[in-house]
Design an enzyme around this catalytic site. Structure first.
Site, PDB file in Angstrom:
ATOM      1  CE  LYS A   1      -4.356  -1.776   1.743  1.00  0.00           C
ATOM      2  NZ  LYS A   1      -5.411  -1.656   2.753  1.00  0.00           N
ATOM      3  CE  LYS A   9      -9.190 -11.447  -2.048  1.00  0.00           C
ATOM      4  NZ  LYS A   9      -8.792 -11.418  -0.648  1.00  0.00           N
ATOM      5  CE  LYS A  36     -13.317  -2.961   0.527  1.00  0.00           C
ATOM      6  NZ  LYS A  36     -14.283  -3.046   1.598  1.00  0.00           N
TER       7      LYS A  36
END
Ligand code: TRP
Length: 328
Positions: A111, A193, A196
């Site tokens: 991240k 995967k 969102k």
């Protein structure tokens, strides 16, 4: 009844992967367990967010959880920032966690794309706040996806170290990985995967998508070269994903589902149909709940009160153990 706690970030629209992999399991478990579910808005502050949007998404995520079947009379549903014990315990736990173990967290590395220099400190300490979320409730089980396994290990390490240094204070929790539908993949990029933070909106089926949208997304789903319908996640990841979804939506094993098909078209159509039917009641309940958001906000106030009653006791235990002078 085991005490169970899990959390979900209010950062985007809940998708089919979240629903099959997490939320549906929570709904099933809530009656058998003493269950706590937390919308972790403080965790959302670790990356840039628009304030108005964060506020709106926090309420929307809660509405969706209730629409999906979490019953606030059965489980405890609350917003993390409504219970100030979370950041307070997190600070105490930061004095037990080390820089080295946090630096090893793969999610931080992923991240902090632009590099550590500009990453928020909160992104670095994110897993410690998550440990506080769990330890405050003496949770024994934490249902989470595979991607959270490392954070759970850290939580256990912190709890064990604290108990060892300052005396028995925390229950050491176990991660519980979901049985079915744990890995629902992106319909456009079946190697990734479903997510969102999707830069692949066509590959992500949202729980609140209209039936026509769901149908189109499945129609355009990427399948594999070849024409066989067999469950082979390595050789045929696109088809395997459809079989996985159809299986999860209808309570069957993917290999068993495959037996009925020899063409991709009907498999896509049936999967779309099954998902539409699975999500229809959720979308309908959401519309009802959204018409009266005050009702859910009142539920959240009750949830926060119930949560706080437990969290306050654990925090007091931790404060005393580590040597903070009590006010009284
Ligand atoms: N980090 C989790 C995720 O991104 C969310 C989370 C925060 C959580 N606190 C938690 C999950 C406590 C389980 C328990 O999915």
């Amino acid at each position: 009844m085991a005490r169970v706690l899990s959390g979900i970030q209010p950062t985007g629209d809940i998708h089919l992967g979240n629903y099959l992999g997490a939320v549906r399991g929570w709904v099933d478990d809530q009656h058998a367990q003493d269950a706590y579910f937390c919308v972790v808005d403080l965790h959302a502050l670790t990356l840039p967010r628009d304030p108005a949007e964060l506020r709106a998404k926090t309420l929307e995520t809660t509405l969706l959880l209730v629409a999906a079947g979490l019953d606030p009379d059965v489980c405890t549903l609350f917003v993390q920032s409504h219970v100030h014990e979370h950041p307070e315990l997190s600070w105490i736990l930061e004095s037990v966690a080390s820089m080295g173990e946090l630096r090893r967290m793969t999610q931080f590395k992923e991240k902090a794309k632009e590099g550590e220099e500009s990453a928020r400190v909160a992104l670095f300490t994110y897993p410690v706040l998550q440990a506080a979320d769990i330890l405050l409730y003496d949770a024994e089980q934490v249902p989470v996806g595979e991607d959270q396994r490392q954070h759970l290990e850290l939580c256990r390490d912190i709890a064990l170290r604290f108990n060892h240094r300052y005396g028995e204070t925390f229950v050491v929790p176990d991660a519980v990985l979901p049985k079915v539908g744990a890995r629902i993949m992106d319909l456009q990029r079946p190697a990734a995967k479903m997510s969102k933070s999707a830069d692949s909106p066509q590959g992500t089926v949202l729980v609140l998508d209209e039936p026509a949208v769901i149908e189109r997304k499945f129609k355009r789903a990427v399948t594999d070269a070849g024409t066989d319908v067999t469950f082979d996640p390595v050789g045929q990841p696109g088809v395997a994903n459809l079989l996985q979804i159809l299986g999860a939506a209808t309570g069957r094993q993917p290999a068993e589902v495959a037996v009925g098909y020899d063409q991709y078209g009907p498999l896509k159509a049936d999967t779309a149909e099954a998902v539409i039917e699975l999500l229809r009641p959720v979308r309908e309940r959401y519309a009802d709940l959204a018409a009266d958001p005050e009702a859910v906000r009142s539920t959240l106030r009750q949830g926060a009160q119930k949560a706080e009653a437990i969290a306050a006791v654990t925090l007091a235990r931790a404060r005393a153990a580590i040597g903070l002078l009590s006010r009284s």
